[in-house]
Enzyme design. Structure first.
Site, PDB file in Angstrom:
ATOM      1  N   HIS A 141       4.168  -2.116  -2.184  1.00  0.00           N
ATOM      2  CA  HIS A 141       4.792  -1.198  -0.967  1.00  0.00           C
ATOM      3  C   HIS A 141       3.791  -1.448   0.193  1.00  0.00           C
ATOM      4  O   HIS A 141       2.553  -1.306   0.300  1.00  0.00           O
ATOM      5  CB  HIS A 141       4.808   0.274  -1.255  1.00  0.00           C
ATOM      6  CG  HIS A 141       4.778   1.358  -0.154  1.00  0.00           C
ATOM      7  ND1 HIS A 141       5.792   0.929   0.918  1.00  0.00           N
ATOM      8  CD2 HIS A 141       4.110   2.211   0.381  1.00  0.00           C
ATOM      9  CE1 HIS A 141       5.724   1.726   1.883  1.00  0.00           C
ATOM     10  NE2 HIS A 141       4.732   2.615   1.602  1.00  0.00           N
TER      11      HIS A 141
ATOM     12  N   ASN B 225       4.482   0.021   8.247  1.00  0.00           N
ATOM     13  CA  ASN B 225       4.948   0.785   7.216  1.00  0.00           C
ATOM     14  C   ASN B 225       6.501   0.966   7.185  1.00  0.00           C
ATOM     15  O   ASN B 225       6.772   2.007   7.888  1.00  0.00           O
ATOM     16  CB  ASN B 225       4.222   1.825   6.751  1.00  0.00           C
ATOM     17  CG  ASN B 225       4.398   2.476   5.340  1.00  0.00           C
ATOM     18  OD1 ASN B 225       5.587   2.551   5.018  1.00  0.00           O
ATOM     19  ND2 ASN B 225       3.526   3.243   4.902  1.00  0.00           N
TER      20      ASN B 225
ATOM     21  N   CYS C 211       8.428   6.335  -0.099  1.00  0.00           N
ATOM     22  CA  CYS C 211       7.732   4.815  -0.318  1.00  0.00           C
ATOM     23  C   CYS C 211       8.248   4.155  -1.551  1.00  0.00           C
ATOM     24  O   CYS C 211       8.247   3.146  -1.627  1.00  0.00           O
ATOM     25  CB  CYS C 211       6.464   4.906  -0.150  1.00  0.00           C
ATOM     26  SG  CYS C 211       5.657   5.649   1.103  1.00  0.00           S
TER      27      CYS C 211
HETATM   28  N1  COA Z   1      -6.588   5.122  16.880  1.00  0.00           N
HETATM   29  C1  COA Z   1      -7.662   5.464  17.217  1.00  0.00           C
HETATM   30  N2  COA Z   1      -8.542   6.679  16.371  1.00  0.00           N
HETATM   31  C2  COA Z   1      -7.775   7.168  15.293  1.00  0.00           C
HETATM   32  C3  COA Z   1      -6.600   6.709  15.077  1.00  0.00           C
HETATM   33  C4  COA Z   1      -5.661   5.793  15.873  1.00  0.00           C
HETATM   34  N3  COA Z   1      -4.530   5.450  15.595  1.00  0.00           N
HETATM   35  N4  COA Z   1      -6.016   7.558  14.079  1.00  0.00           N
HETATM   36  C5  COA Z   1      -6.992   8.433  13.601  1.00  0.00           C
HETATM   37  N5  COA Z   1      -8.141   8.139  14.556  1.00  0.00           N
HETATM   38  C6  COA Z   1      -9.609   8.744  14.437  1.00  0.00           C
HETATM   39  C7  COA Z   1      -9.514   9.852  13.892  1.00  0.00           C
HETATM   40  O1  COA Z   1      -9.443  10.914  14.860  1.00  0.00           O
HETATM   41  C8  COA Z   1     -10.936   9.935  13.711  1.00  0.00           C
HETATM   42  O2  COA Z   1     -11.775  10.308  14.523  1.00  0.00           O
HETATM   43  P1  COA Z   1     -13.078  11.086  14.573  1.00  0.00           P
HETATM   44  O3  COA Z   1     -13.950  10.589  13.827  1.00  0.00           O
HETATM   45  O4  COA Z   1     -13.468  11.477  15.871  1.00  0.00           O
HETATM   46  O5  COA Z   1     -12.534  12.456  13.839  1.00  0.00           O
HETATM   47  C9  COA Z   1     -11.300   8.771  13.341  1.00  0.00           C
HETATM   48  O6  COA Z   1     -10.219   7.778  13.913  1.00  0.00           O
HETATM   49  C10 COA Z   1     -11.405   8.463  11.597  1.00  0.00           C
HETATM   50  O7  COA Z   1     -10.289   8.984  11.119  1.00  0.00           O
HETATM   51  P2  COA Z   1     -10.260   9.022   9.633  1.00  0.00           P
HETATM   52  O8  COA Z   1      -8.839   9.403   9.271  1.00  0.00           O
HETATM   53  O9  COA Z   1     -11.456   9.240   8.813  1.00  0.00           O
HETATM   54  O10 COA Z   1      -9.968   7.342   9.339  1.00  0.00           O
HETATM   55  P3  COA Z   1      -9.746   6.882   8.272  1.00  0.00           P
HETATM   56  O11 COA Z   1     -10.945   5.734   8.052  1.00  0.00           O
HETATM   57  O12 COA Z   1      -9.622   7.456   6.823  1.00  0.00           O
HETATM   58  O13 COA Z   1      -8.454   5.687   8.423  1.00  0.00           O
HETATM   59  C11 COA Z   1      -6.164   5.919   8.010  1.00  0.00           C
HETATM   60  C12 COA Z   1      -7.305   6.398   8.743  1.00  0.00           C
HETATM   61  C13 COA Z   1      -4.891   6.579   8.203  1.00  0.00           C
HETATM   62  C14 COA Z   1      -6.089   4.294   8.428  1.00  0.00           C
HETATM   63  C15 COA Z   1      -6.566   5.649   6.341  1.00  0.00           C
HETATM   64  O14 COA Z   1      -6.924   7.026   5.949  1.00  0.00           O
HETATM   65  C16 COA Z   1      -5.643   5.266   5.710  1.00  0.00           C
HETATM   66  O15 COA Z   1      -5.045   4.140   5.452  1.00  0.00           O
HETATM   67  N6  COA Z   1      -4.836   5.921   4.592  1.00  0.00           N
HETATM   68  C17 COA Z   1      -3.729   5.715   4.003  1.00  0.00           C
HETATM   69  C18 COA Z   1      -2.482   5.740   4.514  1.00  0.00           C
HETATM   70  C19 COA Z   1      -1.237   5.360   4.265  1.00  0.00           C
HETATM   71  O16 COA Z   1      -1.335   4.311   3.799  1.00  0.00           O
HETATM   72  N7  COA Z   1      -0.128   6.214   4.548  1.00  0.00           N
HETATM   73  C20 COA Z   1       1.186   5.684   4.151  1.00  0.00           C
HETATM   74  C21 COA Z   1       1.243   5.974   2.737  1.00  0.00           C
HETATM   75  S1  COA Z   1       2.942   5.609   2.154  1.00  0.00           S
END
Ligand code: COA
Length: 333
Positions: free
Chosen positions: A260, A290, A115
């Site tokens: 980013h 992304n 990234c």
């Molecule tokens: N659709 C539906 N549900 C989803 C899912 C999707 N695409 N992806 C994950 N889930 C579910 C999980 O399985 C979890 O279910 P559970 O509660 O039954 O276990 C629930 O949603 C919450 O998951 P969690 O990982 O705690 O969600 P979150 O609020 O942390 O959001 C992200 C997930 C990935 C959106 C968040 O962590 C985030 O934005 N992180 C940064 C990621 C990023 O920017 N990456 C690129 C970096 S360069």
């Protein structure tokens, strides 16, 4: 003979024509348009079709950047290619682009800073140009994610985030007084390498990948989303502050900030924490997802095309991602 500063002289970007909506992903895995929009801001992304690699995406972006810089490909004497999804294990995609461009013999450097790849690439080009080793460097960020994602519910947390695309910039001697790259701040911390990574194939394994690995999905990217989020929202403001201080300018002096495009929530968090007016932030993740190393050059180029980056504007680029790596640069346009 060295020069005091280098500048971005032209930019281009290219995304493949195929658009994939959240609804289309929801037909393949247990997810929904609502979940994806709410957690990431993403509405759609672009995917390649058929056998298209990152060098193929980079070529039209590079050609546009060269044309807009008012030079020809024969003036390019260095390529710095940032990608985490190279066409092949080796050689790197930089040499493929060099051959496609028709510039035999010029050096091509591939960098693997994900990234932050474009900012790392800019800092390398900046040093080569300032040292007088290169006159016009082509800096590229390009990714093809779509051929490496898990389109089952198992991979939904990662798969919904990423898209394909490429962006490019020509870095050379400034054309007007005061123009140029004022500072670059780069960091990494490999103790978090496995928080956002792709395990296999890897040279430490014999063989590098097995049928069992493929079955488990070890060849798909894996991410601890919350850890990434937590680090991104602290490291991005800190590294931006460092780049501002090094450039001798203040946050309030900035005209435009291109973060980013990791996740709209991360950009909004950074914007809120630093009290940055919304009109100064560039966000286009809604339409491209992304695109990792390509996200900053695509967003910066699109903002320039929309007339948001005017001559003399003070621009900040800031990124956080796999590695972990984080970086920022301040540019007088
Ligand atoms: N659709 C539906 N549900 C989803 C899912 C999707 N695409 N992806 C994950 N889930 C579910 C999980 O399985 C979890 O279910 P559970 O509660 O039954 O276990 C629930 O949603 C919450 O998951 P969690 O990982 O705690 O969600 P979150 O609020 O942390 O959001 C992200 C997930 C990935 C959106 C968040 O962590 C985030 O934005 N992180 C940064 C990621 C990023 O920017 N990456 C690129 C970096 S360069």
């Amino acid at each position: 003979m060295g020069i005091e500063r280098s500048a971005i002289l032209g930019m281009g970007f290219y995304v493949p024509p195929k658009v994939v909506t959240n609804e289309e992903l929801a037909r393949l895995m247990d997810t929904s348009d609502e979940w994806i929009r709410e957690r990431t801001g993403i509405v759609e992304r672009h995917y390649i079709e058929g056998e298209v690699g990152v060098a193929d995406l980079a070529l039209p972006a590079a050609k546009k950047a060269i044309e807009r810089a008012g030079i020809t490909k024969d003036d390019i004497d260095l390529i710095v290619f940032g990608t985490l999804s190279p066409d092949y294990e080796f050689p790197g995609s930089g040499v493929l682009l060099q051959a496609m461009l028709g510039r035999p013999g010029i050096p091509a450097i591939d960098i693997r800073q994900q990234c932050t790849g474009f900012i790392y690439g800019l800092s390398i080009a900046d040093l080569y140009v300032r040292a007088g080793i290169a006159r016009n460097a082509l800096v590229v960020g390009a990714e093809v994610h779509s051929t490496g994602l898990d389109f089952t519910t198992r991979g939904r947390d990662v798969t919904v985030i990423f898209g394909d695309g490429a962006g490019a910039a020509v870095v050379g001697a400034p054309r007007v007084a005061d123009q140029g790259i004022l500072s670059c701040a780069l960091h990494s911390d490999g103790s978090y390498a496995k928080e956002l990574w792709c395990d296999k194939p890897g040279s430490r394994y014999h063989p590098r990948i097995t049928a069992a690995d493929l079955e488990r999905g070890d060849h798909f990217p894996a991410m601890k989303g919350r850890t990434v989020f937590k680090h991104a929202v602290t490291k991005m403001p800190a590294v931006l502050d460092e780049a501002l201080k090094s450039a001798g300018v203040a946050l309030q002096d900035l005209d435009i900030i291109v973060p980013h495009q990791a996740n709209l929530r991360i950009s909004e968090f950074v914007q809120g924490a630093l009290k940055i007016p919304a009109e100064k932030m560039v966000n286009n993740i809604q339409r491209y997802g992304n695109t990792t190393a390509a996200s900053i050059p695509i967003a910066l180029c699109e903002a320039w095309e929309e007339g948001r980056v005017k001559p003399g504007a003070l621009v900040a680029l800031v990124a956080f991602g796999a590695g972990f790596t984080w970086a920022s640069t301040i540019i007088r346009w």
